[in-house]
Design an enzyme around this catalytic site. Structure first.
Site, PDB file in Angstrom:
ATOM      1  N   ARG A  28     -14.729 -43.305   8.422  1.00 36.99           N
ATOM      2  CA  ARG A  28     -14.171 -41.985   8.061  1.00 36.99           C
ATOM      3  C   ARG A  28     -14.058 -41.872   6.538  1.00 36.99           C
ATOM      4  O   ARG A  28     -12.978 -42.049   5.967  1.00 36.99           O
ATOM      5  CB  ARG A  28     -12.814 -41.791   8.753  1.00 36.99           C
ATOM      6  CG  ARG A  28     -12.923 -41.855  10.266  1.00 36.99           C
ATOM      7  CD  ARG A  28     -11.572 -41.724  10.957  1.00 36.99           C
ATOM      8  NE  ARG A  28     -11.097 -40.358  11.024  1.00 36.99           N
ATOM      9  CZ  ARG A  28      -9.916 -40.007  11.540  1.00 36.99           C
ATOM     10  NH1 ARG A  28      -9.102 -40.926  12.026  1.00 36.99           N
ATOM     11  NH2 ARG A  28      -9.547 -38.751  11.566  1.00 36.99           N
TER      12      ARG A  28
ATOM     13  N   ASP B 278     -11.890 -34.234  19.725  1.00 39.42           N
ATOM     14  CA  ASP B 278     -10.619 -34.826  20.161  1.00 39.42           C
ATOM     15  C   ASP B 278     -10.376 -34.669  21.661  1.00 39.42           C
ATOM     16  O   ASP B 278      -9.368 -35.150  22.180  1.00 39.42           O
ATOM     17  CB  ASP B 278      -9.444 -34.216  19.379  1.00 39.42           C
ATOM     18  CG  ASP B 278      -9.450 -34.656  17.923  1.00 39.42           C
ATOM     19  OD1 ASP B 278     -10.110 -35.664  17.608  1.00 39.42           O
ATOM     20  OD2 ASP B 278      -8.802 -33.982  17.106  1.00 39.42           O
TER      21      ASP B 278
ATOM     22  N   ARG C 159       1.539 -41.601  18.617  1.00 41.96           N
ATOM     23  CA  ARG C 159       1.268 -40.910  17.352  1.00 41.96           C
ATOM     24  C   ARG C 159       1.163 -39.414  17.519  1.00 41.96           C
ATOM     25  O   ARG C 159       1.433 -38.657  16.601  1.00 41.96           O
ATOM     26  CB  ARG C 159      -0.130 -41.351  16.881  1.00 41.96           C
ATOM     27  CG  ARG C 159      -0.087 -42.298  15.819  1.00 41.96           C
ATOM     28  CD  ARG C 159      -1.472 -42.534  15.303  1.00 41.96           C
ATOM     29  NE  ARG C 159      -1.351 -43.753  14.576  1.00 41.96           N
ATOM     30  CZ  ARG C 159      -2.321 -44.537  14.240  1.00 41.96           C
ATOM     31  NH1 ARG C 159      -3.553 -44.228  14.569  1.00 41.96           N
ATOM     32  NH2 ARG C 159      -2.099 -45.616  13.570  1.00 41.96           N
TER      33      ARG C 159
ATOM     34  N   CYS D 286      -6.208 -43.798  13.073  1.00 43.59           N
ATOM     35  CA  CYS D 286      -7.167 -44.194  14.107  1.00 43.59           C
ATOM     36  C   CYS D 286      -8.512 -44.538  13.471  1.00 43.59           C
ATOM     37  O   CYS D 286      -9.047 -43.765  12.676  1.00 43.59           O
ATOM     38  CB  CYS D 286      -7.339 -43.062  15.112  1.00 43.59           C
ATOM     39  SG  CYS D 286      -5.877 -42.802  16.130  1.00 43.59           S
TER      40      CYS D 286
ATOM     41  N   LYS E 156       0.022 -31.234  16.205  1.00 48.25           N
ATOM     42  CA  LYS E 156       0.078 -32.400  15.314  1.00 48.25           C
ATOM     43  C   LYS E 156      -0.714 -32.171  14.042  1.00 48.25           C
ATOM     44  O   LYS E 156      -0.218 -32.386  12.929  1.00 48.25           O
ATOM     45  CB  LYS E 156      -0.498 -33.636  16.032  1.00 48.25           C
ATOM     46  CG  LYS E 156      -0.739 -34.825  15.104  1.00 48.25           C
ATOM     47  CD  LYS E 156      -1.340 -36.018  15.826  1.00 48.25           C
ATOM     48  CE  LYS E 156      -2.840 -36.036  15.904  1.00 48.25           C
ATOM     49  NZ  LYS E 156      -3.537 -36.620  14.757  1.00 48.25           N
ATOM     50  N   ASN E 157      -1.964 -31.735  14.191  1.00 48.60           N
ATOM     51  CA  ASN E 157      -2.822 -31.681  13.003  1.00 48.60           C
ATOM     52  C   ASN E 157      -2.474 -30.520  12.069  1.00 48.60           C
ATOM     53  O   ASN E 157      -2.886 -30.528  10.911  1.00 48.60           O
ATOM     54  CB  ASN E 157      -4.306 -31.676  13.407  1.00 48.60           C
ATOM     55  CG  ASN E 157      -4.716 -33.040  13.937  1.00 48.60           C
ATOM     56  OD1 ASN E 157      -4.034 -34.045  13.699  1.00 48.60           O
ATOM     57  ND2 ASN E 157      -5.829 -33.106  14.660  1.00 48.60           N
TER      58      ASN E 157
HETATM   59  N1  EPU Z   1     -16.600 -36.707   6.719  1.00 49.96           N
HETATM   60  C1  EPU Z   1     -17.328 -37.180   5.654  1.00 49.96           C
HETATM   61  N2  EPU Z   1     -16.761 -37.138   4.407  1.00 49.96           N
HETATM   62  C2  EPU Z   1     -15.510 -36.653   4.205  1.00 49.96           C
HETATM   63  C3  EPU Z   1     -14.777 -36.166   5.305  1.00 49.96           C
HETATM   64  C4  EPU Z   1     -15.334 -36.210   6.562  1.00 49.96           C
HETATM   65  O1  EPU Z   1     -18.454 -37.640   5.810  1.00 49.96           O
HETATM   66  O2  EPU Z   1     -15.066 -36.644   3.055  1.00 49.96           O
HETATM   67  C5  EPU Z   1     -17.202 -36.709   8.068  1.00 49.96           C
HETATM   68  C6  EPU Z   1     -16.435 -37.572   9.047  1.00 49.96           C
HETATM   69  O3  EPU Z   1     -16.836 -38.918   8.984  1.00 49.96           O
HETATM   70  C7  EPU Z   1     -16.771 -36.914  10.367  1.00 49.96           C
HETATM   71  C8  EPU Z   1     -16.867 -35.436   9.997  1.00 49.96           C
HETATM   72  O4  EPU Z   1     -17.080 -35.406   8.599  1.00 49.96           O
HETATM   73  O5  EPU Z   1     -18.024 -37.341  10.804  1.00 49.96           O
HETATM   74  C9  EPU Z   1     -15.649 -34.599  10.318  1.00 49.96           C
HETATM   75  O6  EPU Z   1     -14.484 -35.193   9.742  1.00 49.96           O
HETATM   76  P1  EPU Z   1     -13.224 -34.327   9.350  1.00 49.96           P
HETATM   77  O7  EPU Z   1     -12.956 -34.521   7.907  1.00 49.96           O
HETATM   78  O8  EPU Z   1     -13.401 -32.953   9.855  1.00 49.96           O
HETATM   79  O9  EPU Z   1     -12.073 -35.042  10.174  1.00 49.96           O
HETATM   80  P2  EPU Z   1     -10.662 -35.498   9.677  1.00 49.96           P
HETATM   81  O10 EPU Z   1     -10.080 -34.484   8.771  1.00 49.96           O
HETATM   82  O11 EPU Z   1     -10.682 -36.909   9.249  1.00 49.96           O
HETATM   83  C10 EPU Z   1      -9.456 -34.203  11.588  1.00 49.96           C
HETATM   84  C11 EPU Z   1      -8.434 -34.516  12.621  1.00 49.96           C
HETATM   85  C12 EPU Z   1      -9.035 -35.427  13.665  1.00 49.96           C
HETATM   86  C13 EPU Z   1     -10.241 -34.748  14.279  1.00 49.96           C
HETATM   87  C14 EPU Z   1     -11.228 -34.308  13.194  1.00 49.96           C
HETATM   88  C15 EPU Z   1     -12.383 -33.481  13.734  1.00 49.96           C
HETATM   89  C16 EPU Z   1      -6.403 -34.423  11.355  1.00 49.96           C
HETATM   90  C17 EPU Z   1      -5.267 -35.156  10.761  1.00 49.96           C
HETATM   91  N3  EPU Z   1      -7.313 -35.162  11.983  1.00 49.96           N
HETATM   92  O12 EPU Z   1      -9.850 -35.447  11.044  1.00 49.96           O
HETATM   93  O13 EPU Z   1      -8.029 -35.592  14.648  1.00 49.96           O
HETATM   94  O14 EPU Z   1     -10.900 -35.634  15.154  1.00 49.96           O
HETATM   95  O15 EPU Z   1     -10.544 -33.524  12.206  1.00 49.96           O
HETATM   96  O16 EPU Z   1     -11.906 -32.336  14.350  1.00 49.96           O
HETATM   97  O17 EPU Z   1      -6.472 -33.205  11.309  1.00 49.96           O
HETATM   98  C18 EPU Z   1      -6.906 -36.693  16.368  1.00 49.96           C
HETATM   99  O18 EPU Z   1      -6.070 -35.766  16.335  1.00 49.96           O
HETATM  100  O19 EPU Z   1      -6.920 -37.563  17.267  1.00 49.96           O
HETATM  101  C19 EPU Z   1      -7.899 -36.785  15.323  1.00 49.96           C
HETATM  102  C20 EPU Z   1      -8.607 -37.870  15.091  1.00 49.96           C
END
Ligand code: EPU
Length: 421
Positions: free
Chosen positions: A122, A307, A400, A117, A22-23
């Protein structure tokens, strides 16, 4: 509204074919906007997040065909729109990759803030920091992000992320692919889907190196041509089925996987007492008898994935002793499912970042509600392992990210049905 109804207590046995990640898919599909030609993308999971993204891209003018299941052909040459449909964008999280894709292709974008989610706060400040480093002017408010070229124009740049954000790394890679000059992302995320995105872009003609390490270099190219690319298997979907057999007992092989991506998960399941047998593209887990407690701390890849936190928590809830589960990526993620597990008989105490899980002999079926994708998957596992009947509400969260969950679980012996209520 649909629910899952599960009659628990049946061991799981057999083979599960794992879908595309998915990601990775939700990063690669928007990145196809950069390509001046036809992309054929294979192993695309049939999940609602992907369907929404395809609707968004089609609404922007992309020519999209699905000649066979799990294959998407995209030709985005005719796209002119830089303001994707707000309502659809707000239905999912990864729609924010349209910001990087539109900035890279057109030098401007007007994209609503994403939905998806909401298990934690976030922020997207690191994405914005990246766009600014690439020379963009960013107009950000509570509803949307608008990007345009700053006075010096858009260009490659060196930047260091404050934290190794998956989303920011993806967005900056996509945005920088067609910009003049070299971009260097320090403290980049290293998740398998980052590498998959880089491989997709390189297959189309990009010059990206270092993906999978914490320094990624992108040498801008003038255009990307079309091509064919196959998405990697879903690490978390596979991990979810492995956690399910761990909790319920049985003997299940997940196939079409990259076992290396699963080691961070299977190492912990082995600690809990299951037998793991990995081969080239499959992993078999055999679970019998009472599980041992474990200590798990979630971390960015190659650590134990956040995750998988909720799914392993269900295994811990059934272990013979007290486990400790510490979340280091999203502090509030426990609140999406621990109360629901407690209503099934689990014993869980939460301090800010750590859940102390005292195993019980069995869980009892109950009516529970999914609050996010992985929380929902964990409640399904709990229902499969529990005595009696469990009804899981809010299953749109689960759909999803899990393709044909009912079909896959039924094929390995689960008694689970999707019911329209
Ligand atoms: N963060 C910040 N600022 C930013 C971006 C992130 O403070 O600009 C913080 C977040 O709040 C969090 C940490 O950094 O504490 C990591 O966030 P990250 O950006 O790595 O996560 P994401 O890109 O929003 C993706 C996956 C998530 C998964 C996370 C961590 C996708 C679409 N989503 O989210 O997947 O939990 O990385 O591995 O790739 C899921 O599949 O259920 C899911 C939530």
């Amino acid at each position: 509204m649909a629910i899952y109804e599960i009659n628990g207590g049946h061991p799981l046995n057999g083979t599960v074919n794992i879908s595309g990640a998915k990601n990775a898919a939700v990063a690669i599909l928007p990145a196809a906007l950069l390509v001046c030609g036809k992309c054929r993308i294979e192993n695309v999971p049939d999940i609602s997040d992907v369907r929404i993204l395809l609707d968004i891209l089609e609404g922007m003018g992309a020519d999209i065909h699905m000649p066979e299941p799990h294959v998407v052909e995209i030709d985005a040459r005719a796209v002119q729109c830089t303001e994707p449909n707000k309502d659809l964008v707000q239905e999912m999280r990864a729609s924010y990759y349209l910001m990087g894709a539109l900035l890279g292709r057109f030098g401007k974008a007007h994209v609503a803030l994403p939905g998806g989610c909401t298990f934690a706060y976030r922020p997207i400040d690191q994405h914005i920091k990246g766009f600014r480093a690439l020379g963009a002017e960013v107009d950000e408010n509570a509803e949307y992000v608008a990007l345009s070229p700053g006075p010096g124009g858009l260009h490659g740049s060196r930047l260091c992320l404050d934290l190794a954000s998956v989303g920011a790394t993806v967005n900056i890679m996509i945005a920088a692919t067609l910009l003049p000059g070299q971009t260097v992302i320090e403290n980049a995320a290293k998740e398998p889907h980052i590498v998959d995105l880089a491989n997709f872009l390189n297959t189309m003609g990009a010059h990206i190196s270092g993906a999978g390490t914490d320094t990624i270099k992108i040498r801008g190219v003038n255009c990307l041509k079309g091509g064919t690319y196959t998405i990697i298997p879903d690490q978390i979907e596979a991990g979810t089925y492995l956690a399910a057999v761990t909790a319920t007992g049985g003997d299940v092989t997940v196939q079409n996987v990259i076992p290396k991506h699963l080691e961070c998960i299977t190492n912990k399941l082995e600690d809990m007492g299951v037998k793991v047998i990995a081969s080239d593209d499959s992993v078999r887990v055999i679970s019998s008898g009472r599980l041992r407690p474990a200590t798990v701390k979630t971390r960015p890849y190659p650590g134990f994935p956040t995750d998988m936190q909720a799914q392993v928590c269900v295994c811990m809830a059934l272990a013979n002793g007290t486990s400790r589960l510490t979340e280091s990526v999203y502090e509030t993620r426990f609140f999406g499912y621990c109360d629901e597990l407690k209503s099934m008989g689990a014993s869980i105490d939460i301090t800010t970042k750590t859940a102390t899980v005292t195993g019980v002999d069995h869980l009892n079926g109950a009516t529970v509600s999914a609050h996010d994708l992985r929380a929902g998957a964990a409640l399904v596992i709990a229902g499969l392992a529990a005595q009696g009947t469990t009804r899981v509400q809010n299953i749109h969260f689960v759909e999803r990210g899990y393709e044909d969950l009912i079909g896959k679980f039924t094929a390995i012996g689960a008694d689970i049905r999707r019911i329209e209520t």
